[in-house]
Motif scaffolding. Structure first.
Motif, PDB file in Angstrom:
ATOM      1  N   HIS A  77       0.837  -1.233   0.007  1.00 30.89           N
ATOM      2  CA  HIS A  77       0.091   0.087  -0.054  1.00 30.89           C
ATOM      3  C   HIS A  77       0.780   1.383   0.097  1.00 30.89           C
ATOM      4  CE1 HIS A  77      -3.345   2.738   1.222  1.00 30.89           C
ATOM      5  NE2 HIS A  77      -2.253   3.318   1.735  1.00 30.89           N
ATOM      6  N   LEU A  78       0.754   2.218  -0.976  1.00 29.66           N
ATOM      7  CA  LEU A  78       1.413   3.259  -1.145  1.00 29.66           C
ATOM      8  C   LEU A  78       0.680   4.568  -1.355  1.00 29.66           C
ATOM      9  CD1 LEU A  78       4.230   2.140  -3.847  1.00 29.66           C
ATOM     10  CD2 LEU A  78       4.604   2.119  -1.431  1.00 29.66           C
ATOM     11  N   ILE A  79       1.177   5.525  -0.617  1.00 30.39           N
ATOM     12  CA  ILE A  79       0.342   6.843  -0.931  1.00 30.39           C
ATOM     13  C   ILE A  79       1.409   7.843  -1.488  1.00 30.39           C
ATOM     14  CG2 ILE A  79      -0.698   8.923   0.182  1.00 30.39           C
ATOM     15  CD1 ILE A  79      -1.932   7.339   2.303  1.00 30.39           C
ATOM     16  N   LEU A  80       1.353   8.088  -2.772  1.00 34.22           N
ATOM     17  CA  LEU A  80       2.487   8.972  -3.473  1.00 34.22           C
ATOM     18  C   LEU A  80       1.958  10.314  -3.774  1.00 34.22           C
ATOM     19  CD1 LEU A  80       2.655   6.597  -6.558  1.00 34.22           C
ATOM     20  CD2 LEU A  80       3.944   6.384  -4.393  1.00 34.22           C
ATOM     21  N   ILE A 190      -1.903  10.155  -4.813  1.00 38.25           N
ATOM     22  CA  ILE A 190      -2.298   8.973  -5.512  1.00 38.25           C
ATOM     23  C   ILE A 190      -2.099   7.962  -4.669  1.00 38.25           C
ATOM     24  CG2 ILE A 190      -1.878   7.487  -7.659  1.00 38.25           C
ATOM     25  CD1 ILE A 190      -0.573   9.845  -8.779  1.00 38.25           C
ATOM     26  N   ILE A 191      -3.289   7.031  -4.486  1.00 34.74           N
ATOM     27  CA  ILE A 191      -3.104   5.794  -3.415  1.00 34.74           C
ATOM     28  C   ILE A 191      -2.895   4.605  -4.578  1.00 34.74           C
ATOM     29  CG2 ILE A 191      -4.513   4.174  -1.985  1.00 34.74           C
ATOM     30  CD1 ILE A 191      -5.741   6.477  -0.736  1.00 34.74           C
ATOM     31  N   VAL A 192      -1.815   3.884  -4.409  1.00 35.51           N
ATOM     32  CA  VAL A 192      -1.560   2.674  -5.044  1.00 35.51           C
ATOM     33  C   VAL A 192      -1.514   1.408  -4.029  1.00 35.51           C
ATOM     34  CG1 VAL A 192       0.126   1.333  -6.353  1.00 35.51           C
ATOM     35  CG2 VAL A 192      -0.316   4.170  -6.627  1.00 35.51           C
ATOM     36  N   GLU A 193      -2.329   0.397  -4.361  1.00 40.29           N
ATOM     37  CA  GLU A 193      -2.572  -0.930  -3.626  1.00 40.29           C
ATOM     38  C   GLU A 193      -2.386  -2.017  -4.564  1.00 40.29           C
ATOM     39  OE1 GLU A 193      -6.160  -0.824  -1.320  1.00 40.29           O
ATOM     40  OE2 GLU A 193      -5.532   0.205   0.074  1.00 40.29           O
ATOM     41  N   PRO A 200       8.198  -6.579  -3.430  1.00 41.87           N
ATOM     42  CA  PRO A 200       7.743  -4.962  -3.308  1.00 41.87           C
ATOM     43  C   PRO A 200       8.681  -4.149  -3.635  1.00 41.87           C
ATOM     44  CG  PRO A 200       7.329  -6.252  -1.202  1.00 41.87           C
ATOM     45  CD  PRO A 200       8.188  -7.323  -2.170  1.00 41.87           C
ATOM     46  N   GLN A 201      10.037  -4.190  -3.370  1.00 48.22           N
ATOM     47  CA  GLN A 201      11.185  -3.347  -3.928  1.00 48.22           C
ATOM     48  C   GLN A 201      10.939  -3.210  -5.363  1.00 48.22           C
ATOM     49  OE1 GLN A 201      12.595  -1.230  -1.568  1.00 48.22           O
ATOM     50  NE2 GLN A 201      13.445  -0.130  -3.431  1.00 48.22           N
ATOM     51  N   GLU A 466       3.721   7.326   2.358  1.00 45.01           N
ATOM     52  CA  GLU A 466       3.200   6.645   3.147  1.00 45.01           C
ATOM     53  C   GLU A 466       3.637   4.971   2.641  1.00 45.01           C
ATOM     54  OE1 GLU A 466      -0.819   4.881   5.431  1.00 45.01           O
ATOM     55  OE2 GLU A 466      -0.402   6.977   5.218  1.00 45.01           O
ATOM     56  N   GLU A 467       3.991   4.285   3.343  1.00 44.27           N
ATOM     57  CA  GLU A 467       4.109   2.859   2.692  1.00 44.27           C
ATOM     58  C   GLU A 467       3.754   1.633   3.573  1.00 44.27           C
ATOM     59  OE1 GLU A 467       7.815   0.092   1.199  1.00 44.27           O
ATOM     60  OE2 GLU A 467       8.396   2.346   1.555  1.00 44.27           O
ATOM     61  N   ARG A 468       3.087   0.810   3.114  1.00 41.64           N
ATOM     62  CA  ARG A 468       2.737  -0.464   4.104  1.00 41.64           C
ATOM     63  C   ARG A 468       2.769  -1.358   3.412  1.00 41.64           C
ATOM     64  NH1 ARG A 468      -1.936   2.523   5.490  1.00 41.64           N
ATOM     65  NH2 ARG A 468      -3.248   0.702   4.700  1.00 41.64           N
ATOM     66  N   THR A 469       3.523  -2.704   3.937  1.00 44.35           N
ATOM     67  CA  THR A 469       3.676  -3.963   3.230  1.00 44.35           C
ATOM     68  C   THR A 469       3.080  -4.806   4.157  1.00 44.35           C
ATOM     69  OG1 THR A 469       5.782  -3.329   2.207  1.00 44.35           O
ATOM     70  CG2 THR A 469       5.394  -5.562   2.321  1.00 44.35           C
ATOM     71  N   VAL A 470       2.203  -5.697   3.524  1.00 44.99           N
ATOM     72  CA  VAL A 470       1.384  -6.662   4.218  1.00 44.99           C
ATOM     73  C   VAL A 470       1.885  -7.863   3.671  1.00 44.99           C
ATOM     74  CG1 VAL A 470      -0.945  -7.800   4.863  1.00 44.99           C
ATOM     75  CG2 VAL A 470      -0.727  -5.481   4.318  1.00 44.99           C
TER      76      VAL A 470
END
Length: 644
Positions: A77-80, A190-193, A200-201, A466-470
């Motif tokens: 989950h990224l917020i750009l 921009i939200i990217v999921e 992920p990298q 913002e960056e979240r990795t599940v």
């Protein structure tokens, strides 16, 4: 006569039941057909999936299953956010010393309060300094007042975000992520999921890279030496410390003139906890008179920067006093990677290469028509090396031919995102609009560059705020917990319904299970994504289905206790409960539609399941359950007593 009328009623009801049975059979058949691919996929082992992938069948199967959301199968989950200060600098024209002074003042104000609007700060500062922004940001409508210029800049920023969203979507599509969520939020985010990604990298690099490809001519040797001399003079002026500190530096190699000292000692800076921990390798023969040159090394045709000197060199080049003395037509860039070289003492040292190039590019990646990553052929000098072959469009081919034809024997830097990939010498005119980019660590890196070049360059710099990795294990745990909660909820509801409504409760449980079955089927048919909030929506749907059955059963019970027949009680119960059920479900349905339309991510997943759950709640909880009751009350042996 009465017997004849009863027979006619039963005959009509039988025909009505046949149509009901046919409709239920069709819906059940569709549901089973829709869920078969999902059931097949869930039963596959990793080995079986690999076999199907090699046969080319896995993609088709995955396209027909219920997709799992980010929270159920892991992912990113990224917020750009568009970097407005950098974007404004990028589009400015006629940059002068007054412009640089003005932008430094705005940047300083923005650093103190980054939550404020950057463009508003530009307007206030320009008005306070009586600066005409139209000199540097000419607008198409030719309005020259500062407010109009800033409003045009705001529109350009908003358009850049929209273009960035489209380019990111194209990049992700080529990267191969199924069902990505890409959504604009506000006017610069921009939200990217990305669900189910293995690297992920790599995905983050492909999304984040600006991918600005430029072909830029290098400055000649005399020009470059003059600039280095200017920087040396500027560093000596701004250094408040005593360069004689070098005399006490630790010698790293006694046979060499190179010495290791701290960055603070070299530049005469006060120790701040960051620079003091870093050391640089300097040539002590040059350090006193030429502190900047002492950080550099001669690599033949190129200027080398030892890896440990990168911080110091970069700090010097970004110092405001140094920036002031640099010509406006110059850019100083580093190589994208280091190269190792052996010193005369046999020591291996990693070097960056420093390039002095024109500020204006001779050609940009906007003209790229085709990019192909591959390994160099056997017949070429690049045999086995990862390269990207680039072919330009008609306009780019003309410019490329003109650029290479007019600069034979000069060097041309191929720059990607302000990092020089290579700087070959132009041997002759290139009329066919083709070139190649090399210097990649492996073929995958070259393929990533191919993806971003094909999709196009981002119109503005993008920051990941913002960056979240599940992780996949967390996703699997979420699935287990979600399924477990749904099953526990279903069991408790079933127990209550059966105890309280007895035989009628069994019919309610059957229709409740069918409702869940239908909702999952529509998710598979629509290629929708099931999320953890979606499972919560499914549990809520179960509660609403029970609510509908309670309304119906209580109505039937009231009618039955009044002494009416079983058939009459059932008919009246369903008819009178219909309005209440429609009212309750309709209001929830409208709420689900609003959430579906305006929500994002998890909220939308919840809304989708809730919406279809309500629709099928009416199908199963009213239509199918009524059909079952009618079958018992209008059959050859109709019920004479209700278990309710």
């Amino acid at each position: 006569m009465i017997l004849k009328q009863n027979m006619e009623v039963r005959s009509g009801m039988s025909k009505n039941l046949i149509w009901r049975y046919l409709i239920i059979a069709v819906v059940l058949g569709w549901a089973v057909y829709s869920l078969i691919p999902t059931l097949q996929y869930e039963r596959l082992s990793d080995k079986e999936k690999t076999v199907l992938e090699e046969e080319g069948k896995l993609v088709d199967l995955e396209s027909r299953i219920i997709k799992r959301g980010l929270d159920l199968q892991g992912g990113m989950h990224l917020i750009l956010e568009v970097n407005v200060p950098q974007f404004v600098r990028k589009i400015a024209d006629h940059q002068s010393r007054a412009y640089y002074d003005y932008m430094e003042k705005v940047d300083a104000l923005y650093a103190q309060d980054p939550e404020e609007d950057y463009l508003d700060m530009m307007l206030e500062t320009a008005n306070a300094d009586s600066l005409r922004l139209s000199r540097y940001f000419p607008s198409e409508d030719r309005k020259t007042d500062n407010r109009s210029v800033v409003e045009n800049l705001r529109k350009e920023c908003e358009q850049a975000v929209v273009r960035a969203e489209e380019i990111i979507r194209n990049r992700i599509d080529q990267f191969g992520v199924a069902e990505p969520v890409i959504q604009l939020v506000g006017n610069k985010r921009i939200i990217v999921e990305l669900a189910g990604i293995d690297d992920p990298q790599r995905a983050k690099d492909i999304i984040h890279n600006t991918a600005l490809l430029e072909f830029v001519l290098l400055k000649d040797a005399d020009y470059t030496q003059d600039i280095i001399n200017r920087i040396d003079a500027a560093v000596k002026r701004i250094t408040p410390g005593d360069i004689s500190a070098l005399d006490t530096a630790v010698v790293s190699n006694k046979k060499s003139s190179d010495k290791e000292i701290s960055v603070s000692e070299l530049l005469g800076l006060e120790e701040d906890g960051t620079a003091s921990d870093s050391s640089v390798l300097v040539d002590e023969n040059l350090a006193l008179d030429k502190p900047f040159s002492a950080l550099l090394r001669n690599l033949g045709w190129d200027i080398g920067v030892p890896a440990e000197n990168y911080y110091a060199v970069n700090k010097i080049l970004n110092d405001p006093e140094v920036v002031r003395i640099l010509p406006n037509d110059l850019r100083i860039l580093f190589s994208g990677k280091t190269q190792s070289m052996q010193t005369t003492e046999g020591k291996s040292v990693a070097f960056y290469t420093l390039y002095f190039v024109n500020r204006e590019a001779g050609l940009t990646g906007e003209t790229v028509k085709e990019a192909k990553a591959e390994l160099g052929s056997v017949s070429s000098e690049k045999m086995g090396q990862p390269i990207v072959n680039v072919r330009m469009d008609a306009e780019g081919t003309k410019t490329w031919a003109r650029l290479t034809g007019a600069n034979v024997d000069k060097r041309l830097a191929i720059v990607l995102d302000n990092k020089v990939q290579m700087a070959p010498r132009i041997e002759n005119k290139i009329p066919n609009g083709r070139t190649l980019i090399e210097g990649f660590a492996n073929l995958q890196e070259a393929q990533d560059i191919e993806i971003v070049l094909k999709a196009g360059a981002l119109p503005a710099p993008i920051d990941i705020i913002e960056e979240r990795t599940v992780g996949a294990s967390l996703g699997a745990d979420s699935v287990q917990r979600g399924v477990k909660s749904a099953l526990i909820g279903l069991a408790l509801v079933a127990l209550f319904i059966i105890i309280y409504y007895q035989g009628a409760g069994i019919i309610a449980i059957v229709t409740l299970i069918l409702n869940i079955f239908f909702v999952l089927s529509i998710l598979a048919s629509l290629r929708a994504t099931l999320t953890l909030p979606g499972i919560a929506g499914l549990v809520l749907t179960m509660g609403m289905a029970v609510d509908a059955n309670v309304l119906i059963f209580e109505r039937i019970r009231e009618e039955y206790l009044k002494g009416k027949t079983v058939r009459s009680s059932v008919e009246n119960g369903y008819s009178r409960a219909l309005i209440t059920i429609m009212d309750a479900n309709l209001t929830t349905l409208i709420t689900a539609l609003v959430l579906w339309q305006y929500g994002s991510g998890p909220i939308r997943g919840f809304a989708v399941v809730l919406f279809w759950g309500i629709i099928f709640n009416f199908v199963s909880g009213y239509f199918i359950s009524r059909t079952i009751f009618v079958s018992f009350t209008h059959g050859k042996k109709p019920l004479n007593k209700l278990s309710i």
